[in-house]
Design a protein around this motif. Sequence first.
Motif, PDB file in Angstrom:
ATOM      1  N   LEU A 144       0.842  -1.195   0.000  1.00  0.00           N
ATOM      2  CA  LEU A 144       0.000   0.000   0.000  1.00  0.00           C
ATOM      3  C   LEU A 144       0.879   1.248   0.000  1.00  0.00           C
ATOM      4  O   LEU A 144       1.817   1.356   0.784  1.00  0.00           O
ATOM      5  CB  LEU A 144      -0.896   0.024   1.232  1.00  0.00           C
ATOM      6  N   HIS A 145       0.576   2.162  -0.887  1.00  0.00           N
ATOM      7  CA  HIS A 145       1.351   3.402  -1.001  1.00  0.00           C
ATOM      8  C   HIS A 145       0.454   4.506  -1.549  1.00  0.00           C
ATOM      9  O   HIS A 145      -0.625   4.239  -2.064  1.00  0.00           O
ATOM     10  CB  HIS A 145       2.550   3.197  -1.951  1.00  0.00           C
ATOM     11  N   GLN A 146       0.922   5.736  -1.432  1.00  0.00           N
ATOM     12  CA  GLN A 146       0.289   6.865  -2.114  1.00  0.00           C
ATOM     13  C   GLN A 146       1.208   7.292  -3.244  1.00  0.00           C
ATOM     14  O   GLN A 146       2.426   7.187  -3.118  1.00  0.00           O
ATOM     15  CB  GLN A 146       0.159   8.064  -1.173  1.00  0.00           C
ATOM     16  N   ASP A 147       0.635   7.788  -4.332  1.00  0.00           N
ATOM     17  CA  ASP A 147       1.439   8.399  -5.392  1.00  0.00           C
ATOM     18  C   ASP A 147       1.514   9.882  -5.045  1.00  0.00           C
ATOM     19  O   ASP A 147       0.547  10.615  -5.262  1.00  0.00           O
ATOM     20  CB  ASP A 147       0.757   8.221  -6.758  1.00  0.00           C
ATOM     21  N   ARG A 148       2.636  10.287  -4.452  1.00  0.00           N
ATOM     22  CA  ARG A 148       2.684  11.673  -3.961  1.00  0.00           C
ATOM     23  C   ARG A 148       4.027  12.336  -4.214  1.00  0.00           C
ATOM     24  O   ARG A 148       4.405  13.287  -3.531  1.00  0.00           O
ATOM     25  CB  ARG A 148       2.323  11.713  -2.479  1.00  0.00           C
ATOM     26  N   TYR A 166      -4.463   5.588  -0.567  1.00  0.00           N
ATOM     27  CA  TYR A 166      -3.518   4.469  -0.449  1.00  0.00           C
ATOM     28  C   TYR A 166      -4.004   3.325  -1.329  1.00  0.00           C
ATOM     29  O   TYR A 166      -5.201   3.036  -1.387  1.00  0.00           O
ATOM     30  CB  TYR A 166      -3.429   4.010   1.016  1.00  0.00           C
ATOM     31  N   HIS A 167      -3.073   2.686  -2.026  1.00  0.00           N
ATOM     32  CA  HIS A 167      -3.449   1.592  -2.925  1.00  0.00           C
ATOM     33  C   HIS A 167      -2.251   0.671  -3.126  1.00  0.00           C
ATOM     34  O   HIS A 167      -1.108   1.079  -2.888  1.00  0.00           O
ATOM     35  CB  HIS A 167      -3.935   2.154  -4.267  1.00  0.00           C
ATOM     36  N   GLY A 168      -2.523  -0.533  -3.570  1.00  0.00           N
ATOM     37  CA  GLY A 168      -1.446  -1.484  -3.824  1.00  0.00           C
ATOM     38  C   GLY A 168      -1.981  -2.713  -4.534  1.00  0.00           C
ATOM     39  O   GLY A 168      -3.176  -2.804  -4.839  1.00  0.00           O
ATOM     40  N   LEU A 219       0.591   6.631 -15.772  1.00  0.00           N
ATOM     41  CA  LEU A 219       0.912   7.912 -16.420  1.00  0.00           C
ATOM     42  C   LEU A 219       0.695   9.037 -15.427  1.00  0.00           C
ATOM     43  O   LEU A 219      -0.354   9.094 -14.779  1.00  0.00           O
ATOM     44  CB  LEU A 219      -0.017   8.139 -17.607  1.00  0.00           C
ATOM     45  N   ARG A 220       1.666   9.933 -15.331  1.00  0.00           N
ATOM     46  CA  ARG A 220       1.571  11.026 -14.368  1.00  0.00           C
ATOM     47  C   ARG A 220       2.146  12.330 -14.911  1.00  0.00           C
ATOM     48  O   ARG A 220       3.124  12.301 -15.667  1.00  0.00           O
ATOM     49  CB  ARG A 220       2.364  10.691 -13.111  1.00  0.00           C
ATOM     50  N   VAL A 221       1.563  13.406 -14.484  1.00  0.00           N
ATOM     51  CA  VAL A 221       2.169  14.721 -14.661  1.00  0.00           C
ATOM     52  C   VAL A 221       3.075  14.921 -13.456  1.00  0.00           C
ATOM     53  O   VAL A 221       2.627  14.805 -12.315  1.00  0.00           O
ATOM     54  CB  VAL A 221       1.078  15.816 -14.721  1.00  0.00           C
TER      55      VAL A 221
HETATM   56 FE    FE Z   1       0.586   3.853  -7.291  1.00  0.00          FE
END
Ligand code: FE
Length: 214
Positions: free
Chosen positions: A130-134, A186-188, A210-212
């Motif tokens: 589990l993590h955040q994309d931050r 949070y997701h994983g 895909l991210r900015v």
């Molecule tokens: Fe992620």
Amino acid sequence: MENQSAQSKPASASVPTAVVNGATLFAGLLDTAEQVRIVEDIRRVVAAAPLFSPLTPWGKPMSVRMTSAGKYGWYTDRKGYRYSDVHPEGSDWPPIPANVLDIWRRLVGSERMPDCCLVNFYAEGARMGLHQDRDEADFRWPVLSVSLGDDARFRIGGTTRGGPTESVLLRSGDVLLLTGESRLAYHGIDRIMPGTSTLLPKGGRINLTLRVVD
Ligand code: FE
Ligand code: MD6
């Protein structure tokens, strides 16, 4: 940004099939031909920027192997999570394939294009905690994720660690968009289910995010 609308969708956006804890799922968005084309594109990315097993900040190699395309690649080692403008071997990241950028255009629009496509490869037994994309500068832009190959059990909670979570099956051709409330959820990946797809001849799962970044 035009009318503060990083998350508003263009008129032509596809209809989502479900919303899980605020995340928007477009199940089966990519047909088989499109999946095959993208896998071919990703093979070229991996040929130019080989998969590697990054070290977590606590010194353990991740079970998922990864690489990136775009201006930035996502990276982790003992110094922590970050974006890097070069592959660990020193070369530039290859460009994000046009077929992949098309998915972003369809679901997010073309006002701002992503500058990182993280490629995650899961062999049997690989998982992602589990993590955040931050690590990105502006959370008004969504994160778009594409699943290819074997099914995966995806887990998503809220924006605090330890809260309730929901689980959703991500299948080949599914696209998931983390926008708004869910952008920092949070997701994983609990696990992948070997043998559930014939897209990749040797099995396994590819996930593209895909991210900015800047
Ligand atoms: Fe992620
Ligand atoms: C995966 N996905 O599906 C891992 N991150 O293998 C992610 O970490 C992810 O699916 C941000 C947004 C959507 C995702």
